[in-house]
Scaffold this active site. Sequence first.
Site, PDB file in Angstrom:
ATOM      1  N   SER A  19      28.355 -43.582 -56.069  1.00 50.35           N
ATOM      2  CA  SER A  19      28.891 -41.926 -55.573  1.00 50.35           C
ATOM      3  C   SER A  19      29.218 -40.639 -56.363  1.00 50.35           C
ATOM      4  O   SER A  19      29.937 -41.460 -57.671  1.00 50.35           O
ATOM      5  CB  SER A  19      29.913 -42.075 -54.825  1.00 50.35           C
ATOM      6  OG  SER A  19      30.948 -40.955 -54.034  1.00 50.35           O
TER       7      SER A  19
ATOM      8  N   TYR B 264      38.854 -46.745 -53.651  1.00 51.61           N
ATOM      9  CA  TYR B 264      37.052 -45.710 -53.337  1.00 51.61           C
ATOM     10  C   TYR B 264      35.828 -45.989 -53.651  1.00 51.61           C
ATOM     11  O   TYR B 264      35.273 -46.543 -54.983  1.00 51.61           O
ATOM     12  CB  TYR B 264      36.905 -45.244 -51.680  1.00 51.61           C
ATOM     13  CG  TYR B 264      35.856 -45.043 -51.379  1.00 51.61           C
ATOM     14  CD1 TYR B 264      34.482 -45.997 -51.175  1.00 51.61           C
ATOM     15  CD2 TYR B 264      35.397 -43.302 -52.256  1.00 51.61           C
ATOM     16  CE1 TYR B 264      33.064 -45.323 -51.713  1.00 51.61           C
ATOM     17  CE2 TYR B 264      33.579 -43.147 -52.223  1.00 51.61           C
ATOM     18  CZ  TYR B 264      32.793 -44.356 -51.302  1.00 51.61           C
ATOM     19  OH  TYR B 264      31.767 -43.818 -51.602  1.00 51.61           O
TER      20      TYR B 264
ATOM     21  N   LYS C 122      33.257 -48.288 -56.931  1.00 48.46           N
ATOM     22  CA  LYS C 122      32.335 -46.941 -57.054  1.00 48.46           C
ATOM     23  C   LYS C 122      32.518 -47.412 -58.932  1.00 48.46           C
ATOM     24  O   LYS C 122      31.199 -47.459 -59.991  1.00 48.46           O
ATOM     25  CB  LYS C 122      31.792 -45.755 -57.084  1.00 48.46           C
ATOM     26  CG  LYS C 122      31.720 -45.929 -55.121  1.00 48.46           C
ATOM     27  CD  LYS C 122      29.813 -46.705 -54.557  1.00 48.46           C
ATOM     28  CE  LYS C 122      30.412 -46.655 -53.738  1.00 48.46           C
ATOM     29  NZ  LYS C 122      29.489 -47.965 -52.809  1.00 48.46           N
TER      30      LYS C 122
HETATM   31  C1  UD1 Z   1      34.426 -37.411 -48.564  1.00 50.88           C
HETATM   32  C2  UD1 Z   1      34.957 -38.599 -49.827  1.00 50.88           C
HETATM   33  C3  UD1 Z   1      34.270 -39.165 -50.898  1.00 50.88           C
HETATM   34  C4  UD1 Z   1      33.701 -39.746 -50.282  1.00 50.88           C
HETATM   35  C5  UD1 Z   1      32.539 -39.082 -48.749  1.00 50.88           C
HETATM   36  C6  UD1 Z   1      31.192 -39.024 -48.419  1.00 50.88           C
HETATM   37  C7  UD1 Z   1      37.322 -37.866 -49.793  1.00 50.88           C
HETATM   38  C8  UD1 Z   1      38.671 -36.950 -50.547  1.00 50.88           C
HETATM   39  N1  UD1 Z   1      36.698 -37.813 -50.300  1.00 50.88           N
HETATM   40  O1  UD1 Z   1      34.086 -36.600 -49.388  1.00 50.88           O
HETATM   41  O2  UD1 Z   1      34.926 -40.091 -51.582  1.00 50.88           O
HETATM   42  O3  UD1 Z   1      31.863 -40.172 -51.239  1.00 50.88           O
HETATM   43  O4  UD1 Z   1      33.301 -38.000 -47.977  1.00 50.88           O
HETATM   44  O5  UD1 Z   1      32.333 -40.346 -47.012  1.00 50.88           O
HETATM   45  O6  UD1 Z   1      37.382 -37.932 -48.322  1.00 50.88           O
HETATM   46  N2  UD1 Z   1      36.832 -30.304 -44.583  1.00 50.88           N
HETATM   47  C9  UD1 Z   1      37.197 -30.019 -43.643  1.00 50.88           C
HETATM   48  N3  UD1 Z   1      37.454 -30.908 -42.285  1.00 50.88           N
HETATM   49  C10 UD1 Z   1      37.668 -31.530 -41.671  1.00 50.88           C
HETATM   50  C11 UD1 Z   1      36.910 -32.079 -42.664  1.00 50.88           C
HETATM   51  C12 UD1 Z   1      36.195 -32.172 -44.463  1.00 50.88           C
HETATM   52  O7  UD1 Z   1      37.869 -28.924 -43.652  1.00 50.88           O
HETATM   53  O8  UD1 Z   1      37.754 -31.937 -40.927  1.00 50.88           O
HETATM   54  C13 UD1 Z   1      36.917 -30.217 -45.757  1.00 50.88           C
HETATM   55  C14 UD1 Z   1      37.261 -31.358 -46.970  1.00 50.88           C
HETATM   56  O9  UD1 Z   1      38.887 -31.134 -46.978  1.00 50.88           O
HETATM   57  C15 UD1 Z   1      36.623 -31.265 -48.168  1.00 50.88           C
HETATM   58  C16 UD1 Z   1      34.976 -30.811 -47.844  1.00 50.88           C
HETATM   59  O10 UD1 Z   1      35.687 -30.492 -46.063  1.00 50.88           O
HETATM   60  O11 UD1 Z   1      36.986 -29.975 -48.699  1.00 50.88           O
HETATM   61  C17 UD1 Z   1      33.976 -31.460 -47.626  1.00 50.88           C
HETATM   62  O12 UD1 Z   1      34.753 -32.649 -46.572  1.00 50.88           O
HETATM   63  P1  UD1 Z   1      34.122 -34.200 -46.773  1.00 50.88           P
HETATM   64  O13 UD1 Z   1      32.934 -33.851 -45.547  1.00 50.88           O
HETATM   65  O14 UD1 Z   1      35.253 -35.302 -45.788  1.00 50.88           O
HETATM   66  O15 UD1 Z   1      33.751 -34.840 -47.929  1.00 50.88           O
HETATM   67  P2  UD1 Z   1      33.909 -34.712 -49.111  1.00 50.88           P
HETATM   68  O16 UD1 Z   1      36.140 -35.058 -49.097  1.00 50.88           O
HETATM   69  O17 UD1 Z   1      33.503 -34.299 -50.416  1.00 50.88           O
END
Ligand code: UD1
Length: 341
Positions: free
Chosen positions: A126, A152, A156
Amino acid sequence: MAERVLVTGGAGFIGSHTCVELLAAGWDVAVIDDLSNSSREALRRVEELAGRGLRFVEGDVLDAAALDRAFGDGPCAAVIHFAAKKAVGESCADPLGYYRTNVGGTISLLGAMRRHGVRRLVFSSSATVYGDPAPEACPLAEDAPRLASNPYGQTKRFVEQMLRDLAASEAGWHILSLRYFNPAGAHPSGRIGEDPRGVPENLLPSAMQVAAGRLPELRVFGTDYPTRDGTAIRDYLHVVDVATGHLRALDHLSAVDGCAEYNLGAGRGVTVFEVIEAVRRASGREVPCVLESRRAGDAVAAWADPALAERELGWKAERDLDDICADAWRWQSENPAGYGT
Ligand code: UD1
């Protein structure tokens, strides 16, 4: 005779899409999955899409006997290892559970590979291994510092290191770790997709459930980031592109003497607001948002330099953000309760 590949975690989101592509490319597929965060129905639909059957063993990769059953008696050309836990928050609350499944599970699998004389492995890593990179470090190439910032991510990083150490200790291993950025979307048929248990944590499934009216509003975590619209930037990658990345990786294994790591990313950074806009376009629905503070542990920006995979694996992402959202919306609207389990 078709060659056989063993897929651990093959009933999960990325695993199920990869199984469809493997079967379509003529591989025989065996799956081991404990169904702890996946569904048997996903595999039934994989078989329906491919028009071919696969072999399924329900079991945990920590269970040596279950692994032996999954390998079966015939020759196995390679293993693709998806089976793992993947929620950052949960990993902070239960680090030992994460080390047990992700690190211990890989050690158990490598032992079984030895018993069955298989030395070819594609490992599901990842971009989380890059931790919280400085925005100016993007796009991230494979040699960017690995500073995983939660248990997590550490699992990895440790497994990648363990695989390197193993390949250095013993000739004959061909191991490739794929560092995924943000896999999203669904199969274009609308038959398989992402089916998180409970309230989703990731952006795309959350936004889809809001568009569908299953969740009341989307929480936007952080609007004060130093980015073009104040929201965080990620590299979203269509899950079918991730799946075909594994086919290219299998093709390339013979050329890897020991161990190698590749990014799988689209190479484009997209903000949270841009994703929400794309979800509105794809669904034709409103996506009510509440603006909240930053989520702990989130990086400002992370997107890939995918040049190495293009050069050496002959792989690049073919689908864009609108494809991701159109396919995720088809999956969401045609399967409002996911696999219904
Ligand atoms: C997350 C995990 C990462 C994992 C990946 C796939 C974290 C910090 N990282 O990545 O380790 O490999 O998922 O499972 O959890 N966001 C919102 N609202 C939401 C959800 C997300 O604003 O309801 C924003 C987050 O703050 C982020 C972006 O959307 O900036 C992407 O979030 P997300 O889809 O959870 O992915 P990652 O954080 O990149």
